[in-house]
Design a protein around this motif. Structure first.
Motif, PDB file in Angstrom:
ATOM      1  N   MET A   1       0.849  -1.170   0.000  1.00  0.00           N
ATOM      2  CA  MET A   1       0.000   0.000   0.000  1.00  0.00           C
ATOM      3  C   MET A   1       0.896   1.234   0.000  1.00  0.00           C
ATOM      4  SD  MET A   1      -2.635   1.417   2.931  1.00  0.00           S
ATOM      5  CE  MET A   1      -3.521  -0.098   3.073  1.00  0.00           C
ATOM      6  N   ALA A   2       0.548   2.162  -0.868  1.00  0.00           N
ATOM      7  CA  ALA A   2       1.308   3.407  -0.934  1.00  0.00           C
ATOM      8  C   ALA A   2       1.039   4.230   0.324  1.00  0.00           C
ATOM      9  CB  ALA A   2       0.898   4.198  -2.173  1.00  0.00           C
ATOM     10  N   THR A   3       2.039   4.968   0.729  1.00  0.00           N
ATOM     11  CA  THR A   3       1.883   5.837   1.892  1.00  0.00           C
ATOM     12  C   THR A   3       2.154   7.272   1.491  1.00  0.00           C
ATOM     13  OG1 THR A   3       4.184   5.554   2.569  1.00  0.00           O
ATOM     14  CG2 THR A   3       2.568   4.021   3.514  1.00  0.00           C
ATOM     15  N   ARG A   4       1.663   8.174   2.302  1.00  0.00           N
ATOM     16  CA  ARG A   4       1.880   9.591   2.078  1.00  0.00           C
ATOM     17  C   ARG A   4       2.207  10.227   3.414  1.00  0.00           C
ATOM     18  NH1 ARG A   4      -2.886  13.360  -0.006  1.00  0.00           N
ATOM     19  NH2 ARG A   4      -3.173  11.510  -1.259  1.00  0.00           N
ATOM     20  N   LYS A   5       3.193  11.069   3.425  1.00  0.00           N
ATOM     21  CA  LYS A   5       3.565  11.788   4.633  1.00  0.00           C
ATOM     22  C   LYS A   5       2.639  12.991   4.790  1.00  0.00           C
ATOM     23  CE  LYS A   5       7.530  13.663   7.032  1.00  0.00           C
ATOM     24  NZ  LYS A   5       8.983  13.793   7.049  1.00  0.00           N
TER      25      LYS A   5
END
Length: 88
Positions: A1-5
């Motif tokens: 799963m892609a993550t975002r800060k």
């Protein structure tokens, strides 16, 4: 799963409390898990509201029947686990 800060603001006491109990996941993992849990609860509540609109409210008897069924399933699983432990 892609993550975002992202940047969030959290009370300092809460951050310190989380830091006292996190493992390798760290604070980000802990907060991500909490947010995922809240999202799941929100989605479940939305589903329950849609079902209630479509089918009407669950009666006390229906709720008790569901709880009784869950208890029976839990009991069956406990029995299966006990039998498996005895066989091992």
């Amino acid at each position: 799963m892609a993550t975002r800060k992202i940047t969030i603001t959290v009370p300092e006491e809460l951050v310190e409390s989380i830091k006292e109990r996190v493992d390798a996941r760290g604070v980000s993992g802990y907060i991500a898990a909490a947010a995922a849990h809240q999202d799941a609860m929100d989605r479940l509540r939305e589903l329950a509201e849609r079902l209630e609109e479509e089918h009407g409210a669950v009666t006390d008897d229906e709720q008790q029947a569901a709880l009784d069924r869950i208890a029976a399933i839990d009991g069956w699983h406990d029995e299966q686990d006990s039998q498996a432990e005895e066989a091992a």
